[in-house]
Design an enzyme around this catalytic site. Structure first.
Site, PDB file in Angstrom:
ATOM      1  N   CYS A 380      28.443  40.406  34.624  1.00 49.47           N
ATOM      2  CA  CYS A 380      27.300  39.620  34.157  1.00 49.47           C
ATOM      3  C   CYS A 380      27.414  39.361  32.653  1.00 49.47           C
ATOM      4  O   CYS A 380      28.246  38.563  32.247  1.00 49.47           O
ATOM      5  CB  CYS A 380      26.005  40.305  34.560  1.00 49.47           C
ATOM      6  SG  CYS A 380      24.693  39.115  34.821  1.00 49.47           S
ATOM      7  N   HIS A 519      26.656  41.124  40.317  1.00 46.74           N
ATOM      8  CA  HIS A 519      26.709  42.592  40.203  1.00 46.74           C
ATOM      9  C   HIS A 519      27.359  43.214  41.437  1.00 46.74           C
ATOM     10  O   HIS A 519      26.657  43.642  42.362  1.00 46.74           O
ATOM     11  CB  HIS A 519      25.295  43.152  40.017  1.00 46.74           C
ATOM     12  CG  HIS A 519      24.712  42.811  38.686  1.00 46.74           C
ATOM     13  ND1 HIS A 519      24.973  43.557  37.561  1.00 46.74           N
ATOM     14  CD2 HIS A 519      23.924  41.793  38.291  1.00 46.74           C
ATOM     15  CE1 HIS A 519      24.353  43.016  36.526  1.00 46.74           C
ATOM     16  NE2 HIS A 519      23.709  41.945  36.947  1.00 46.74           N
ATOM     17  N   GLU A 521      28.634  46.034  41.783  1.00 46.88           N
ATOM     18  CA  GLU A 521      28.356  47.474  41.921  1.00 46.88           C
ATOM     19  C   GLU A 521      27.215  47.758  42.891  1.00 46.88           C
ATOM     20  O   GLU A 521      27.148  48.835  43.484  1.00 46.88           O
ATOM     21  CB  GLU A 521      28.047  48.080  40.541  1.00 46.88           C
ATOM     22  CG  GLU A 521      26.717  47.690  39.890  1.00 46.88           C
ATOM     23  CD  GLU A 521      26.736  46.384  39.114  1.00 46.88           C
ATOM     24  OE1 GLU A 521      27.676  45.582  39.322  1.00 46.88           O
ATOM     25  OE2 GLU A 521      25.803  46.150  38.307  1.00 46.88           O
TER      26      GLU A 521
HETATM   27  N1  GLN Z   1      21.435  38.500  29.594  1.00 47.72           N
HETATM   28  C1  GLN Z   1      22.329  37.782  30.440  1.00 47.72           C
HETATM   29  C2  GLN Z   1      21.623  36.696  31.249  1.00 47.72           C
HETATM   30  O1  GLN Z   1      20.431  36.737  31.393  1.00 47.72           O
HETATM   31  C3  GLN Z   1      23.081  38.716  31.368  1.00 47.72           C
HETATM   32  C4  GLN Z   1      22.195  39.438  32.327  1.00 47.72           C
HETATM   33  C5  GLN Z   1      22.868  40.605  32.983  1.00 47.72           C
HETATM   34  O2  GLN Z   1      23.867  41.093  32.479  1.00 47.72           O
HETATM   35  N2  GLN Z   1      22.318  41.100  34.073  1.00 47.72           N
HETATM   36  O3  GLN Z   1      22.285  35.812  31.754  1.00 47.72           O
END
Ligand code: GLN
Length: 547
Positions: A380, A519, A521
């Site tokens: 992310c 994600h 994970e």
């Molecule tokens: N802050 C970033 C976004 O909103 C990444 C979010 C995250 O890593 N879950 O896109």
């Protein structure tokens, strides 16, 4: 109709109620039953989405896009049953539903009260999907006696009365402190906790007691006598070297038998524990070690990256190595050269996060991994940082950055290689958001499909080109930089099905450098490690063999 097990806690918090619930779920499955696990949290936040990871640990996201408590992660990891929006609720959510109904006039002019309106709403929540499974395991957050927890305790008490006799049981988890000076295991706090529970009309059927060592028979009998449970329903929960031994350990202590006895299920089906024996064997008998650095912001509280730490452990299990994780504060690299700090690691992982703090440090970590050919997994925000790094240092976009940081600072400093997404497609409908929308639940949340490039490293790792993964973010890599970035060596090897949203990037000329917008994970399990984590640890293991 499902049978219900209600899991409550007493004496102190953090005793591992979530883990005990998850392990019980796994044991019931091992006996051939279907299960679903639920969490009821007494706090007033509508969901944990807006709570700081420092305070509350990670936010676990479900396929259907709910931001939930990290205990749902334990449930999924132990049972493999995908959690849903309807498996997690807080007082905040219950109250806001009740208040919405009141405003709509649903209560026809009645006075709205905790009993019955709030408790009824909780009972409705408990029932959802009860026709689908044999057992519903419902954990109540907090400890008995907390003011905010009372409506939940009252609701489960009523619920057990509404149901036919024998369809609900109560399991209570407490602590037996060990007093070193006198060499004694103390039962009094547990007695008081059970007394508290009984004063609100709940009598536990099974008592699970956390203790450093085994419970001697004298203390076991005392607990049974004073707490009004059967001696074989007093279950010791001793500290374990790995949480993944919990199903086997609880089985040895007789937890699943005690639960089935309380429901008067006889003869009980025999358990098949091979899955957990294999898991324990892999965790306790590794054939090597790798060292992985997690370069993040919330490093003081390991629970902030709970699922990542677990997924790495799973990847280690499938590769038969122990994964030693070290948490490195990204901000350190804003002051110091990352090289001496990162040189000893076999792999580097940059996890998700929000806000600008620490991001320049993460970009430096990505640069180090790319240049030194150390396996890198960016998740992310960790992917966004890898893209910004490549944009600045390979594609000559010197001012590349994310709109997230410009929004935060209230000015325009960056070329928005990562921009704020306001409109996207989910399945076959369009979702729209404004910058001014409230903070809760306004992200691209939950499961989305992605299409992988044939022959890419990720397609190899997954063994397919069609995947579904869970998302939780507001910002996206802008597709308009694709050509420029690919020409400089960063390839877009996973895209949303409509081809608009980059889901995965990888550096071609590198042993293993992958960034993912989702994600992975969240979907890893000890008995089914996530393919990316398996492959990432495999790559780390290869570098460990080089030295
Ligand atoms: N802050 C970033 C976004 O909103 C990444 C979010 C995250 O890593 N879950 O896109």
């Amino acid at each position: 109709m499902a049978r219900y097990v209600f899991i409550t806690g007493g004496v102190v918090s953090s005793l591992g109620k979530g883990l005990a619930s998850a392990a019980l779920g796994a044991l019931l499955q091992a006996r051939g039953y279907s299960v679903r696990l639920r969490k009821l949290d007494p706090y007033l936040n509508v969901d944990p989405g807006t709570m700081s990871p420092f305070e509350h640990g990670e936010v676990f996201v479900t396929d259907d896009g709910a931001e939930t408590d990290l205990d749902l992660g334990h449930y999924e990891r132990f049972t493999g049953v995908a959690a849903r929006n309807t498996d997690s609720v807080s007082s905040g959510r219950i109250y806001s539903t009740v208040l919405e109904k009141e405003r709509r006039g649903d209560y026809l002019g009645k006075t709205i009260q905790v009993i019955p309106h709030v408790t009824n709403e909780i009972k409705e929540f408990l029932k959802v999907g009860d026709e689908e499974v044999d057992f519903m395991l419902c954990e109540i957050g907090g400890t008995v006696g907390d003011i905010e927890g009372l409506p939940f305790f009252e609701a489960i008490r009523q619920f057990s009365q509404d149901k036919p006799r024998g369809e609900c049981i109560f399991m209570h988890l407490t602590l037996l402190p060990w007093i070193k000076a006198s060499g004694e295991l103390k039962t009094k706090p547990t007695q008081h906790s059970v007394k508290e529970l009984r004063s609100i009309g709940i009598a536990p059927d099974v008592l699970v007691c956390r203790s450093e060592g085994p419970i001697p028979s004298k203390e076991r009998e005392k607990l049974a006598l004073f707490c009004n449970v059967r001696p074989d329903s007093v279950i010791a929960a001793q500290d374990l070297k790995s949480i993944y031994e919990a199903p086997l350990a609880y089985h040895r202590e007789g937890l699943d038998q005690a639960v089935l006895d309380a429901f008067q299920i006889a003869p009980a089906p025999r358990p098949d524990l091979r899955r957990w024996e294999d898991v324990a064997d892999r965790i306790y008998n590794p054939q090597g070690e790798v060292k992985v650095a997690i370069v993040g912001k919330y490093t003081q509280l390991e629970d902030a990256y709970k699922s990542i730490a677990e997924a790495l452990t799973h990847g280690g299990m499938s590769n038969r190595v122990k994964v030693n994780v070290e948490w490195v504060d990204a901000e350190l690299f804003e002051r110091e050269d990352p090289a001496p700090h990162l040189e000893g690691f076999n792999a580097i992982l940059v996890p998700g996060g929000f806000g600008e703090r620490g991001t320049e440090g993460k970009i430096k970590a990505a640069k180090f991994a790319r240049e030194r050919k150390v396996p890198y997994l960016g998740i992310c925000l960790g992917m966004q940082m890898a893209v910004i790094e490549a944009a600045r240092n390979l594609a000559d976009l010197k001012d590349a950055g994310s709109e997230e940081f410009d929004h935060e600072a209230g000015g325009k400093r960056f070329e928005p290689v990562v921009y704020h997404l306001k409109e996207w497609v989910q399945g076959n409908h369009k979702v729209e958001r404004k910058v001014s929308d409230d903070k809760g639940g306004t992200m691209r949340l939950g499961s989305y499909d992605a299409v992988l490039t044939e022959g890419s490293r990720v397609a190899q790792a997954y063994g397919t080109t069609q995947i579904e993964e869970r998302h939780r973010h507001r910002y996206e890599v802008d597709i308009k930089y694709r050509e420029q970035l690919e020409a400089s060596g960063l390839h877009f090897t996973g895209m949303s099905p409509d081809g608009r949203l980059p889901e995965i990037v990888e550096v071609k000329d590198h042993p293993w450098f992958i960034g993912v917008q989702f994600h992975p994970e969240l979907k890893s399990k000890p008995f089914a490690p996530h393919p990316l984590f398996h492959d990432f640890v495999r790559a780390a293991k290869e570098t460990s063999l080089l030295v």
